[in-house]
Design a protein around this motif. Structure first.
Motif, PDB file in Angstrom:
ATOM      1  N   GLU A   1       0.865  -1.172   0.000  1.00 48.78           N
ATOM      2  CA  GLU A   1       0.000   0.000   0.000  1.00 48.78           C
ATOM      3  C   GLU A   1       0.904   1.225   0.000  1.00 48.78           C
ATOM      4  OE1 GLU A   1      -3.811   1.779   2.373  1.00 48.78           O
ATOM      5  OE2 GLU A   1      -3.563  -0.377   2.112  1.00 48.78           O
TER       6      GLU A   1
ATOM      7  N   LYS B   1       2.004   5.227  -0.026  1.00 46.62           N
ATOM      8  CA  LYS B   1       1.574   6.412   0.703  1.00 46.62           C
ATOM      9  C   LYS B   1       0.727   7.284  -0.206  1.00 46.62           C
ATOM     10  CE  LYS B   1       3.233  10.258   3.431  1.00 46.62           C
ATOM     11  NZ  LYS B   1       4.393  11.008   3.899  1.00 46.62           N
ATOM     12  N   ASP B   2      -0.412   7.663   0.292  1.00 52.71           N
ATOM     13  CA  ASP B   2      -1.384   8.483  -0.432  1.00 52.71           C
ATOM     14  C   ASP B   2      -1.402   9.853   0.246  1.00 52.71           C
ATOM     15  OD1 ASP B   2      -3.766   9.672  -1.407  1.00 52.71           O
ATOM     16  OD2 ASP B   2      -4.695   7.717  -1.662  1.00 52.71           O
TER      17      ASP B   2
ATOM     18  N   SER C   1      -3.195  13.224   0.415  1.00 56.35           N
ATOM     19  CA  SER C   1      -4.493  13.768  -0.004  1.00 56.35           C
ATOM     20  C   SER C   1      -4.843  15.036   0.754  1.00 56.35           C
ATOM     21  CB  SER C   1      -5.600  12.733   0.245  1.00 56.35           C
ATOM     22  OG  SER C   1      -5.387  11.580  -0.515  1.00 56.35           O
TER      23      SER C   1
ATOM     24  N   SER D   1      -5.639  13.720  -4.579  1.00 54.76           N
ATOM     25  CA  SER D   1      -4.672  12.773  -4.023  1.00 54.76           C
ATOM     26  C   SER D   1      -3.473  12.616  -4.941  1.00 54.76           C
ATOM     27  CB  SER D   1      -5.328  11.406  -3.824  1.00 54.76           C
ATOM     28  OG  SER D   1      -6.398  11.500  -2.916  1.00 54.76           O
TER      29      SER D   1
ATOM     30  N   VAL E   1       0.090   9.991  -5.364  1.00 52.80           N
ATOM     31  CA  VAL E   1       0.880   8.826  -4.982  1.00 52.80           C
ATOM     32  C   VAL E   1       2.198   8.914  -5.738  1.00 52.80           C
ATOM     33  CG1 VAL E   1       1.043   6.308  -5.060  1.00 52.80           C
ATOM     34  CG2 VAL E   1      -1.151   7.386  -4.537  1.00 52.80           C
TER      35      VAL E   1
ATOM     36  N   ASN F   1      -3.594   3.288  -4.984  1.00 49.97           N
ATOM     37  CA  ASN F   1      -2.383   3.323  -4.160  1.00 49.97           C
ATOM     38  C   ASN F   1      -1.932   1.918  -3.748  1.00 49.97           C
ATOM     39  OD1 ASN F   1      -4.524   2.949  -2.336  1.00 49.97           O
ATOM     40  ND2 ASN F   1      -3.356   3.885  -0.679  1.00 49.97           N
TER      41      ASN F   1
END
Length: 136
Positions: A7, A9-10, A12, A17, A19, A84
């Protein structure tokens, strides 16, 4: 590099958003080739091959799909449904993408340029390759 579901890092805020994927950081190799699949049908799977050398990272940028990874002994199905999420697929892993949503965009980042002789397109040949490596 092992196969793994990451996963990312997003970042936002009210604007949207972001990535980030950087060579040798979020992705454990230098990207030399990028391609994506779109206009996919839910009743038509893609993939059905492995690579001798090439390593890949899969991202489902829009929509959703499933990815089957097969090492010759174990098969794992991953559901990809967020932009993401990144699935790392090392070489000598049979893979198949399927069950695409109507709006799926599937991105692939690879550590090698295209070389047809790197592909293993026959499943029995793939099993033989994996078996031979384990015996070495």
């Amino acid at each position: 590099m092992n196969n793994c579901f990451v996963e990312l890092k997003d970042i936002s805020d009210e604007r949207g958003s972001l990535v980030v994927i950087e060579n040798l950081k979020e992705i454990p190799f230098e990207v030399k080739r990028v391609y994506y699949l779109y206009n996919l049908r839910d009743d038509k799977a893609r993939g059905f091959h492995a690579h001798k050398i090439l390593n890949q990272a899969f991202l489902c940028l829009n929509g959703s799909c499933k990815v089957l990874l097969d090492d010759g002994e174990n098969q794992t199905i991953y559901e990809m449904n967020a932009p993401n999420q990144m699935l790392l697929c090392k070489n000598k892993i049979w893979h198949k993408m399927f069950d695409f949503s109507d709006n799926c965009i599937f991105l692939v980042l690879a550590d090698q340029e295209y070389h047809e002789d790197d592909y293993i397109r026959n499943y029995q040949d793939f099993l033989g390759t994996v078996k031979d490596e384990k015996n070495d």
